[in-house]
Design an enzyme around this catalytic site. Structure first.
Site, PDB file in Angstrom:
ATOM      1  N   TYR A  64       0.868  -1.193   0.000  1.00 15.80           N
ATOM      2  CA  TYR A  64       0.000   0.000   0.000  1.00 15.80           C
ATOM      3  C   TYR A  64       0.902   1.239   0.000  1.00 15.80           C
ATOM      4  O   TYR A  64       0.766   2.118   0.841  1.00 15.80           O
ATOM      5  CB  TYR A  64      -0.913   0.039   1.227  1.00 15.80           C
ATOM      6  CG  TYR A  64      -1.716  -1.213   1.499  1.00 15.80           C
ATOM      7  CD1 TYR A  64      -2.988  -1.385   0.957  1.00 15.80           C
ATOM      8  CD2 TYR A  64      -1.208  -2.228   2.317  1.00 15.80           C
ATOM      9  CE1 TYR A  64      -3.731  -2.529   1.222  1.00 15.80           C
ATOM     10  CE2 TYR A  64      -1.946  -3.377   2.584  1.00 15.80           C
ATOM     11  CZ  TYR A  64      -3.200  -3.523   2.038  1.00 15.80           C
ATOM     12  OH  TYR A  64      -3.930  -4.649   2.314  1.00 15.80           O
ATOM     13  N   GLU A 108       1.064  -1.219  -4.824  1.00 15.48           N
ATOM     14  CA  GLU A 108      -0.030  -0.286  -4.557  1.00 15.48           C
ATOM     15  C   GLU A 108      -1.064  -0.457  -5.673  1.00 15.48           C
ATOM     16  O   GLU A 108      -0.708  -0.814  -6.802  1.00 15.48           O
ATOM     17  CB  GLU A 108       0.590   1.126  -4.521  1.00 15.48           C
ATOM     18  CG  GLU A 108      -0.248   2.286  -4.962  1.00 15.48           C
ATOM     19  CD  GLU A 108      -1.347   2.646  -3.975  1.00 15.48           C
ATOM     20  OE1 GLU A 108      -1.075   2.712  -2.763  1.00 15.48           O
ATOM     21  OE2 GLU A 108      -2.480   2.841  -4.448  1.00 15.48           O
ATOM     22  N   ASP A 114       0.902  -0.206   5.150  1.00 15.76           N
ATOM     23  CA  ASP A 114       0.159   0.985   5.588  1.00 15.76           C
ATOM     24  C   ASP A 114      -1.188   0.967   4.875  1.00 15.76           C
ATOM     25  O   ASP A 114      -1.427   1.739   3.950  1.00 15.76           O
ATOM     26  CB  ASP A 114       0.974   2.243   5.210  1.00 15.76           C
ATOM     27  CG  ASP A 114       0.295   3.533   5.650  1.00 15.76           C
ATOM     28  OD1 ASP A 114      -0.680   3.478   6.423  1.00 15.76           O
ATOM     29  OD2 ASP A 114       0.758   4.602   5.194  1.00 15.76           O
ATOM     30  N   CYS A 139      -4.135   3.527  10.785  1.00 24.57           N
ATOM     31  CA  CYS A 139      -4.874   4.707  11.258  1.00 24.57           C
ATOM     32  C   CYS A 139      -6.178   4.282  11.922  1.00 24.57           C
ATOM     33  O   CYS A 139      -7.070   5.110  12.096  1.00 24.57           O
ATOM     34  CB  CYS A 139      -5.145   5.674  10.113  1.00 24.57           C
ATOM     35  SG  CYS A 139      -6.169   4.954   8.828  1.00 24.57           S
TER      36      CYS A 139
HETATM   37  C1  LIG Z   1      -3.010   4.905   3.884  1.00 30.53           C
HETATM   38  S1  LIG Z   1      -2.525   5.002   2.223  1.00 30.53           S
HETATM   39  C2  LIG Z   1      -0.791   4.759   2.395  1.00 30.53           C
HETATM   40  C3  LIG Z   1       0.084   5.338   1.334  1.00 30.53           C
HETATM   41  C4  LIG Z   1       1.546   5.465   1.628  1.00 30.53           C
HETATM   42  N1  LIG Z   1       2.056   4.476   2.541  1.00 30.53           N
HETATM   43  C5  LIG Z   1       1.887   6.844   2.138  1.00 30.53           C
HETATM   44  O1  LIG Z   1       2.266   6.961   3.306  1.00 30.53           O
HETATM   45  O2  LIG Z   1       1.774   7.816   1.390  1.00 30.53           O
HETATM   46  C6  LIG Z   1      -3.151   3.526   1.607  1.00 30.53           C
HETATM   47  C7  LIG Z   1      -2.882   3.269   0.158  1.00 30.53           C
HETATM   48  O3  LIG Z   1      -3.387   1.974  -0.145  1.00 30.53           O
HETATM   49  C8  LIG Z   1      -3.935   1.968  -1.449  1.00 30.53           C
HETATM   50  N2  LIG Z   1      -4.879   0.834  -1.457  1.00 30.53           N
HETATM   51  C9  LIG Z   1      -6.079   0.743  -0.830  1.00 30.53           C
HETATM   52  N3  LIG Z   1      -6.597  -0.488  -0.986  1.00 30.53           N
HETATM   53  C10 LIG Z   1      -5.708  -1.201  -1.712  1.00 30.53           C
HETATM   54  C11 LIG Z   1      -5.653  -2.544  -2.181  1.00 30.53           C
HETATM   55  N4  LIG Z   1      -6.637  -3.397  -1.916  1.00 30.53           N
HETATM   56  N5  LIG Z   1      -4.582  -2.944  -2.888  1.00 30.53           N
HETATM   57  C12 LIG Z   1      -3.579  -2.073  -3.159  1.00 30.53           C
HETATM   58  N6  LIG Z   1      -3.552  -0.805  -2.731  1.00 30.53           N
HETATM   59  C13 LIG Z   1      -4.607  -0.358  -2.016  1.00 30.53           C
HETATM   60  C14 LIG Z   1      -4.536   3.344  -1.628  1.00 30.53           C
HETATM   61  O4  LIG Z   1      -4.594   3.685  -2.999  1.00 30.53           O
HETATM   62  C15 LIG Z   1      -3.534   4.213  -0.839  1.00 30.53           C
HETATM   63  O5  LIG Z   1      -2.524   4.709  -1.685  1.00 30.53           O
END
Ligand SMILES: C[S@@+](CC[C@H](N)C(=O)[O-])C[C@H]1O[C@@H](n2cnc3c(N)ncnc32)[C@H](O)[C@@H]1O
Length: 472
Positions: free
Chosen positions: A341, A363, A403, A430
């Site tokens: 992620y 991601e 994350d 979070c």
């Molecule tokens: C909380 S953010 C974290 C981003 C990164 N770690 C940062 O600090 O900028 C969660 C990320 O997970 C991605 N995401 C959500 N569900 C997902 C999934 N099932 N598979 C892959 N990515 C996913 C979202 O697009 C987002 O960019």
């Protein structure tokens, strides 16, 4: 034989609040039911209105405080002309105590849902709030913790008036100031404009740049007067500002091109960018630049990250540095790191640069991966688009950072973590509830929770960030 009338929504009750639980609720008991009451502080006696009554539990909102807590302060929303807006659950609590209450709520969730006891969990203030409280202890009751959001959404009502949603309702309440926003987003003054045909606007402030995304209502065109008035405000700002438009096409369910459904930080379902509606750049580059400064054992680390104006970035003005710092520390000694992620590459790049190790990032959003590749050109880094919950096997790494969004990782991902060869998992969360569930799955399958740190990166709201390390 007469029976006391059954309680119904709308009834006024008197409650003594025993303790803090998740989502900003205080817990009380009334006539055999557990009552989750908003707007109260543990230890208080309050009068409250029942808003929902079920067999064994009820929800209520505080209407009068009969015996106040010494930690109660004047509801900050009143000074913003924003009485009743939702999402600021600790608006009436002094800031240091709100952190203690969040730690109490998170410890309860870790114990009940995760079977995890005795972490001694604390929620630390972010550097900006720490500085504000140190400079003026009185600020803890007033201004500290009120100007941190670099990403804000304003809802717009049917008449074109922007504002914030009322707690638990779709009603838009006009505001005198943009609650919790960094000053530049308030200075834009977009909340004072009339914005016909819009349903919401997204405001982003980053290092020397910013962006506004106008979301039109489904089936409507942009109103040129709304565009002109917003563009004029952006033109008055220093730095580079972009103006974008996302049309309010109804989201397609299934079918080709829809992209994977995901959850954003707030838990709302979003479509993978580009599948559901068109994002059009009206002015500027359509991108923002974020700057990360970290003090690492190897010396100061500074990096810029470019990302799409509507792309994910940590919201609190200090969050990127606080979380990257904690993850860099937790990943010390790694020889290869996998970041799940990974968004635009914040954590992977920070760890790769600080420890000079190869990193892989996965991601779901293709735009974020394109940004991560560009942001890591000087590193030994590899980024790819992937749905994490659909991976049958994870790429090799001795340390895995994850994350996930608020919904957490879930069983498929915790199973994949267990099946991986990783010796250490660094889990950034979070949401204490979904983290507790995932933590139980990891500890049941051979991992040990070595540490759990909390950070108040959503001051005055019910949320916090946690960085936890599992080893085996
Ligand atoms: C909380 S953010 C974290 C981003 C990164 N770690 C940062 O600090 O900028 C969660 C990320 O997970 C991605 N995401 C959500 N569900 C997902 C999934 N099932 N598979 C892959 N990515 C996913 C979202 O697009 C987002 O960019």
């Amino acid at each position: 034989m007469s029976r006391a009338a059954e309680a119904v929504a709308g009834d006024a009750v008197e409650l003594t609040v025993d303790k803090q639980v998740g989502e900003g609720y205080g817990l009380a008991r009334h006539e055999g039911r557990v009552v989750f009451v908003s707007g109260a502080v543990p230890g208080e006696r309050v009068r409250a209105e029942l808003t929902q009554v079920k067999k064994h539990l009820a929800y209520a909102r505080t209407t009068d405080v009969l015996q106040p807590s010494p930690h109660r302060v004047a509801d900050r929303r009143l000074s913003w002309g924003a009485a009743g807006i939702g999402g600021i659950e600790f608006a009436h609590v002094d800031l240091p105590h709100s952190r203690e209450l969040k730690a109490e709520a998170a410890a309860e969730q870790l114990s009940r849902l995760g079977g995890i006891e005795g972490t001694g969990l604390r929620i630390a203030a972010a550097p900006s709030e720490h500085a504000a409280e140190a400079a003026d202890p009185g600020a803890a009751a007033t201004t500290a913790g009120t100007a941190w959001r670099t990403r804000v959404q304003l809802a717009v009502d049917a008449d074109g008036t922007p504002g914030m949603r009322a707690a638990g309702s779709h009603t838009v309440i006009p505001v005198d100031t943009v609650p919790l926003a960094v000053p530049v987003l308030d200075d834009l003054g977009l909340h004072t404009l009339r914005l016909p045909r819009l349903e919401r606007i997204e405001l982003t402030a980053s290092h020397a740049s910013g962006a506004v995304v106008l979301h039109t209502r489904p089936g409507t065109e942009l109103d040129p007067r709304a565009v002109e008035s917003v563009a004029a405000r952006l033109g008055e700002q220093d730095g580079q500002w972009s103006l974008l438009h996302r049309s309010g096409q109804p989201v397609r369910r299934g079918g080709r091109g829809g992209g994977p459904a995901m959850r954003n930080r707030g838990g709302a379902a979003v479509r993978n960018r580009g599948g559901s509606s068109r994002l059009e750049v009206l002015a500027g580059t359509g991108e923002v630049t974020e700057r990360l400064h970290l003090d690492t054992p190897g010396g100061p680390l500074g990096r810029d990250f470019r990302l799409r104006a509507d792309g994910f970035w940590q919201v609190h003005v200090d969050a990127a540095a606080v979380l990257a710092g904690a993850v860099v520390e937790a990943a010390a000694g790694a020889s290869r790191v996998l970041d799940l992620y990974c968004g635009a590459g914040l954590l992977a790049c920070a760890v790769g640069a600080a420890h000079e190790v190869p990193v892989t990032g996965l991601e779901g959003a293709p735009e974020a991966i394109a940004a991560a590749r560009a942001n890591s050109a000087d590193l030994d880094a590899d980024f790819a688009v992937a749905r994490i919950d659909r991976l049958s096997e994870l790429p090799a790494a001795d340390v895995i950072v994850l994350d996930p969004p608020r919904a957490g990782a879930g069983r498929a991902v915790t199973d994949a973590l267990t099946a991986s060869g990783a010796e250490r998992i660094v889990y950034v969360s979070c949401d204490a509830g979904t983290f507790a569930r995932d933590a139980r799955a990891l500890t049941d399958s051979g991992f040990t929770l070595a540490s759990c740190r909390g950070f108040d990166l959503f001051p005055l709201t019910a949320h916090a960030e946690f960085v936890s390390v599992f080893t085996r």
